[in-house]
Design an enzyme around this catalytic site. Sequence first.
Site, mmCIF file in Angstrom:
data_model
loop_
_atom_site.group_PDB
_atom_site.id
_atom_site.type_symbol
_atom_site.label_atom_id
_atom_site.label_comp_id
_atom_site.label_asym_id
_atom_site.label_seq_id
_atom_site.Cartn_x
_atom_site.Cartn_y
_atom_site.Cartn_z
ATOM 1 N N GLU A 96 0.835 -1.203 0.000
ATOM 2 C CA GLU A 96 0.000 0.000 0.000
ATOM 3 C C GLU A 96 0.868 1.251 0.000
ATOM 4 O OE1 GLU A 96 -4.238 -1.198 1.790
ATOM 5 O OE2 GLU A 96 -2.786 -0.746 3.351
ATOM 6 N N CYS A 110 3.670 8.517 1.218
ATOM 7 C CA CYS A 110 4.154 7.585 2.238
ATOM 8 C C CYS A 110 4.295 6.237 1.540
ATOM 9 C CB CYS A 110 3.135 7.520 3.378
ATOM 10 S SG CYS A 110 3.573 6.321 4.645
ATOM 11 N N CYS A 117 6.262 -6.986 7.035
ATOM 12 C CA CYS A 117 7.369 -6.568 7.896
ATOM 13 C C CYS A 117 7.657 -7.695 8.880
ATOM 14 C CB CYS A 117 7.023 -5.298 8.662
ATOM 15 S SG CYS A 117 8.415 -4.684 9.658
ATOM 16 N N CYS A 121 6.011 -5.606 15.496
ATOM 17 C CA CYS A 121 5.521 -4.674 16.532
ATOM 18 C C CYS A 121 4.041 -4.952 16.764
ATOM 19 C CB CYS A 121 5.749 -3.230 16.106
ATOM 20 S SG CYS A 121 7.469 -2.874 15.734
ATOM 21 N N CYS A 124 1.055 -2.697 15.286
ATOM 22 C CA CYS A 124 1.130 -2.271 13.890
ATOM 23 C C CYS A 124 0.538 -3.334 12.960
ATOM 24 C CB CYS A 124 2.593 -2.020 13.529
ATOM 25 S SG CYS A 124 2.885 -1.812 11.761
ATOM 26 N N CYS A 354 -0.803 5.844 10.121
ATOM 27 C CA CYS A 354 0.433 5.175 10.521
ATOM 28 C C CYS A 354 0.121 3.816 11.112
ATOM 29 C CB CYS A 354 1.133 5.971 11.609
ATOM 30 S SG CYS A 354 1.972 7.393 10.984
HETATM 31 N N1 SAH Z 1 9.117 0.304 10.070
HETATM 32 C C1 SAH Z 1 9.346 1.687 10.227
HETATM 33 C C2 SAH Z 1 8.524 2.546 9.298
HETATM 34 C C3 SAH Z 1 7.104 2.155 9.052
HETATM 35 S S1 SAH Z 1 5.977 2.357 10.394
HETATM 36 C C4 SAH Z 1 9.146 2.096 11.663
HETATM 37 O O1 SAH Z 1 8.602 1.308 12.436
HETATM 38 O O2 SAH Z 1 9.573 3.184 12.010
HETATM 39 C C5 SAH Z 1 5.732 4.132 10.409
HETATM 40 C C6 SAH Z 1 5.407 4.693 11.778
HETATM 41 O O3 SAH Z 1 4.094 4.301 12.204
HETATM 42 C C7 SAH Z 1 6.351 4.227 12.871
HETATM 43 O O4 SAH Z 1 6.726 5.295 13.697
HETATM 44 C C8 SAH Z 1 5.482 3.236 13.606
HETATM 45 O O5 SAH Z 1 5.938 3.006 14.901
HETATM 46 C C9 SAH Z 1 4.142 3.913 13.560
HETATM 47 N N2 SAH Z 1 3.009 3.054 13.877
HETATM 48 C C10 SAH Z 1 2.911 1.724 13.700
HETATM 49 N N3 SAH Z 1 1.699 1.287 14.100
HETATM 50 C C11 SAH Z 1 1.017 2.379 14.541
HETATM 51 C C12 SAH Z 1 -0.293 2.567 15.066
HETATM 52 N N4 SAH Z 1 -1.143 1.563 15.194
HETATM 53 N N5 SAH Z 1 -0.655 3.836 15.405
HETATM 54 C C13 SAH Z 1 0.201 4.872 15.245
HETATM 55 N N6 SAH Z 1 1.437 4.753 14.746
HETATM 56 C C14 SAH Z 1 1.852 3.518 14.403
HETATM 57 FE FE1 SF4 Z 2 7.437 -3.065 10.946
HETATM 58 FE FE2 SF4 Z 2 5.208 -1.861 11.776
HETATM 59 FE FE3 SF4 Z 2 7.199 -2.285 13.491
HETATM 60 FE FE4 SF4 Z 2 7.484 -0.441 11.541
HETATM 61 S S1 SF4 Z 2 6.006 -0.386 13.251
HETATM 62 S S2 SF4 Z 2 8.950 -2.020 12.169
HETATM 63 S S3 SF4 Z 2 6.319 -1.435 9.885
HETATM 64 S S4 SF4 Z 2 6.011 -3.886 12.455
#
Ligand code: SAH
Ligand code: SF4
Length: 374
Positions: A96, A110, A117, A121, A124, A354
């Site tokens: 996406e 973006c 991934c 996390c 996410c 995000c």
């Molecule tokens: N993998 C990288 C970039 C992609 S995620 C990273 O983790 O930094 C982009 C941003 O969205 C990151 O700061 C991540 O922590 C944040 N993010 C992930 N899940 C989220 C959520 N459910 N609500 C708000 N921000 C989130």
């Molecule tokens: Fe991967 Fe989502 Fe963690 Fe970023 S926040 S490293 S996209 S699992």
Amino acid sequence: MQTPIPISLYDLTREQLIRQLAEWGEPAFRARQIWHWLYQRLAGSIDEMTDLPRSLRDRLQQAYALSRMTVMAEQHSSDGWTRKWLFRLADGSEIETVLMEYDGLRRTACVSSQAGCAMGCSFCATGQMGFLRNLRSGEIVEQAVWVARALRAKANGHERLSNLVLMGMGEPFANYNNVMEAVHRLMTPESAGGFGLGARKITISTVGIVPGIRRFAEEAAQINLAVSLHAATDALRDQLVPINRRYPLHELVAATRDYLRKTNRRVSYEWALIDGVNDTVEQAKALVELVRETNAKAGVNLVHVNMIPLNPTGGYAGHASRRAHIQQFRDVLTRAGIPNTLRVRRGIDISAGCGQLKAEKMPARAAPEKQASG
Ligand code: SAH
Ligand code: SF4
């Protein structure tokens, strides 16, 4: 068996294109022409490159693809400022890409760096679905070109892509080479027929891959760095961001501090505020300490804390912080003199916020640390 992915003209560096044309006995100026079609005219097909001789166009078509992305869905958020595309790539994997428009001229793409991934996390959506593969450099470039084309179509050529953030699906530093190649290609100046995106308009967000941050500090380009922190104690960060077990906070903070010393650039610590989890006064105070440790020189604030209330995702039960708690958290930072901002949530109704990006056709979740090379 995996479907092979054809090579696209967007995968090529300028030098590779020049070499290819030389091999075919074509004059050097053709590279500039082709580059111009790719990055300024944003051609939809090789056939459109009408100032190239037919024979060259045929040859290009036999050897290379142009776009390998099929758009499967396009969604517009009700606020009218956010758009999201779901693309199917040549091997069937899906990614996406999001366009965020702002008042004034800021138009931000973006883009995704991986299909899925491996970092896992918990909060996410991309992490919840697991890892499929790294994107090619050209597949990252193509996303930016796609968004630029959409902007051009919308406003009769008057709207341009101004910013690029690697905050879509995937961990950019787990696909370091392809990501850096892609951004450098997009940074080719307009005077050379390139896309002309300035380094300062590009932000790479990492979950905290320490070797990646150290390598990034050696890059000459002034690309912005964001580090997704989300917790200021190892006990909590281990739960939210499992890669913390591999690169714990003291290593992450040391790498970020070294990056600041070397580059003298600002860095942001990203913080998704989760009700009752990481929005406490204790976490805020611990964050103040980490920021102080990170700032390279006393009295110089290079670290900026960027907060966002958690966006909802299917696989995580947590909620966004309540307003009063957000205020309390921010007050601790502000009183300590730490610059901080609260990001506005965007495109939530179309799951374009995000951490909300995912695709339906994904394999079972991979082990979190599999892709964690620097
Ligand atoms: N993998 C990288 C970039 C992609 S995620 C990273 O983790 O930094 C982009 C941003 O969205 C990151 O700061 C991540 O922590 C944040 N993010 C992930 N899940 C989220 C959520 N459910 N609500 C708000 N921000 C989130
Ligand atoms: Fe991967 Fe989502 Fe963690 Fe970023 S926040 S490293 S996209 S699992």
